[in-house]
Design a protein around this motif. Structure first.
Motif, PDB file in Angstrom:
ATOM      1  N   TYR A 137       0.861  -1.190   0.000  1.00 41.69           N
ATOM      2  CA  TYR A 137       0.000   0.000   0.000  1.00 41.69           C
ATOM      3  C   TYR A 137       0.892   1.232   0.000  1.00 41.69           C
ATOM      4  CZ  TYR A 137       1.261   0.884   4.860  1.00 41.69           C
ATOM      5  OH  TYR A 137       1.966   1.158   5.997  1.00 41.69           O
ATOM      6  N   THR A 138       0.294   2.368  -0.292  1.00 39.28           N
ATOM      7  CA  THR A 138       1.029   3.625  -0.171  1.00 39.28           C
ATOM      8  C   THR A 138       0.123   4.680   0.434  1.00 39.28           C
ATOM      9  OG1 THR A 138       2.537   5.120  -1.361  1.00 39.28           O
ATOM     10  CG2 THR A 138       0.428   4.638  -2.422  1.00 39.28           C
ATOM     11  N   ASN A 139       0.714   5.688   1.029  1.00 36.77           N
ATOM     12  CA  ASN A 139      -0.048   6.752   1.677  1.00 36.77           C
ATOM     13  C   ASN A 139      -0.434   7.845   0.678  1.00 36.77           C
ATOM     14  OD1 ASN A 139       0.108   5.673   4.338  1.00 36.77           O
ATOM     15  ND2 ASN A 139       2.187   6.476   4.539  1.00 36.77           N
ATOM     16  N   VAL A 140      -1.650   8.326   0.839  1.00 35.85           N
ATOM     17  CA  VAL A 140      -2.099   9.521   0.122  1.00 35.85           C
ATOM     18  C   VAL A 140      -2.006  10.686   1.094  1.00 35.85           C
ATOM     19  CG1 VAL A 140      -3.989  10.636  -1.115  1.00 35.85           C
ATOM     20  CG2 VAL A 140      -3.707   8.156  -1.244  1.00 35.85           C
ATOM     21  N   ARG A 141      -1.316  11.731   0.703  1.00 34.44           N
ATOM     22  CA  ARG A 141      -1.123  12.869   1.589  1.00 34.44           C
ATOM     23  C   ARG A 141      -1.903  14.084   1.108  1.00 34.44           C
ATOM     24  NH1 ARG A 141       2.775  11.836   5.391  1.00 34.44           N
ATOM     25  NH2 ARG A 141       3.960   9.913   4.996  1.00 34.44           N
ATOM     26  N   GLU A 142      -2.199  14.974   2.030  1.00 34.43           N
ATOM     27  CA  GLU A 142      -3.000  16.150   1.711  1.00 34.43           C
ATOM     28  C   GLU A 142      -2.247  17.157   0.861  1.00 34.43           C
ATOM     29  OE1 GLU A 142      -4.464  17.756   5.350  1.00 34.43           O
ATOM     30  OE2 GLU A 142      -6.012  16.202   5.595  1.00 34.43           O
ATOM     31  N   GLY A 143      -0.927  17.085   0.892  1.00 39.56           N
ATOM     32  CA  GLY A 143      -0.109  17.991   0.101  1.00 39.56           C
ATOM     33  C   GLY A 143       1.140  17.291  -0.380  1.00 39.56           C
ATOM     34  N   ALA A 144       1.954  18.017  -1.132  1.00 44.32           N
ATOM     35  CA  ALA A 144       3.165  17.444  -1.729  1.00 44.32           C
ATOM     36  C   ALA A 144       4.319  17.506  -0.737  1.00 44.32           C
ATOM     37  CB  ALA A 144       3.520  18.199  -3.002  1.00 44.32           C
ATOM     38  N   GLY A 145       4.530  16.409   0.009  1.00 42.10           N
ATOM     39  CA  GLY A 145       5.637  16.379   0.956  1.00 42.10           C
ATOM     40  C   GLY A 145       5.432  15.324   2.014  1.00 42.10           C
ATOM     41  N   CYS A 190       3.003  13.419  -7.096  1.00 39.87           N
ATOM     42  CA  CYS A 190       1.958  13.467  -8.123  1.00 39.87           C
ATOM     43  C   CYS A 190       0.626  13.849  -7.486  1.00 39.87           C
ATOM     44  CB  CYS A 190       1.799  12.110  -8.794  1.00 39.87           C
ATOM     45  SG  CYS A 190       3.169  11.631  -9.858  1.00 39.87           S
ATOM     46  N   ASN A 191      -0.036  14.801  -8.096  1.00 44.96           N
ATOM     47  CA  ASN A 191      -1.399  15.162  -7.712  1.00 44.96           C
ATOM     48  C   ASN A 191      -2.335  14.151  -8.373  1.00 44.96           C
ATOM     49  OD1 ASN A 191      -3.776  16.394  -7.019  1.00 44.96           O
ATOM     50  ND2 ASN A 191      -3.385  18.294  -8.128  1.00 44.96           N
TER      51      ASN A 191
END
Length: 230
Positions: A29-37, A62-63
């Motif tokens: 799995y991978t994390n989705v973050r609220e912003g780039a960082g 990537c957005n």
């Protein structure tokens, strides 16, 4: 020739904006973050193999858009965790017109045709806007893609897929609410390592435009993903 040229320019423009990708992470799995960082808050998690729709990059991030419970969500994923679908083996176009297309390479063949939309062959439900204007709300009892309030002019007709000695079925539920198909803006990719076939199409145009990905695993239709790429 002018039509084909316009289609090619449209295709190039859309590919520059956004494209489909697949999550690939050794952790599963991978994390989705609220912003780039890496310091940005984790908003969600995506499982290995999930399809995402990628927009512009911000540095190494990537957005993306992705589906959750019939809703489109957004966030940022590190680019190393996404493999773009167009980097898999591309199945070559052997024949193509405005109404049909044939892809074939080695053991993989994909063919489909389109046909004119005939209103009397469908149940068309009209609604009214707050201003009193009539619009097409549902077709055959379903929400649909490809038209912004008007009637479609074309629909998918037949689909034929052959992988090796397997004939692969495309169920009606996968295509019967999709209108204004564009054979010229359709591509096929194959991940031979895991026997997964992807068909990607940029259908309709303008306000009705949408991007659709069909996925087939080991010769069986498994899912589709639809986004609005422009």
């Amino acid at each position: 020739m002018k039509y084909i040229g316009a289609v090619m320019l449209l295709s190039i423009g859309m590919q520059a904006q956004a494209q489909f990708g697949v999550i690939q992470d050794k952790d599963g799995y991978t994390n989705v973050r609220e912003g780039a960082g890496i310091s940005r808050k984790i908003a969600d998690k995506l499982q290995d193999g999930e399809v995402v729709y990628t927009w512009e990059q911000e540095g190494e991030w990537c957005n993306i858009n992705y589906h959750r419970k019939n809703e489109i969500e957004g966030g940022f994923v590190h680019r190393s965790r996404i493999k773009m679908v167009n980097t898999f083996e591309k199945i070559k176009v052997r024949q193509q017109t405005e109404t049909n297309v044939v892809f074939q390479q080695d053991s993989v063949t994909v063919m489909f045709t389109t046909r004119a939309f005939v209103e009397k062959d469908h149940q068309v439900h009209h609604g009214k806007s707050e201003e009193g204007f009539s619009f097409v709300e549902k077709i055959d009892g379903k929400d649909f893609y490809g038209c912004d309030g008007g009637l479609p002019t074309r629909e998918y007709n037949t689909f034929t897929i052959q992988i090796g000695n397997r004939a692969v079925a495309v169920p009606d539920k996968a295509i019967r609410d999709l209108y204004q198909p564009n054979p010229e803006l359709t591509e096929v990719f194959y991940d031979r390592k895991i026997d997964r076939l992807y068909i990607i199409a940029s259908n309709s145009d303008g306000a009705g435009g949408y991007e659709v990905l069909f996925q087939f695993d080991r010769g069986v239709y498994t899912k589709r993903a639809i986004y609005y790429g422009f």
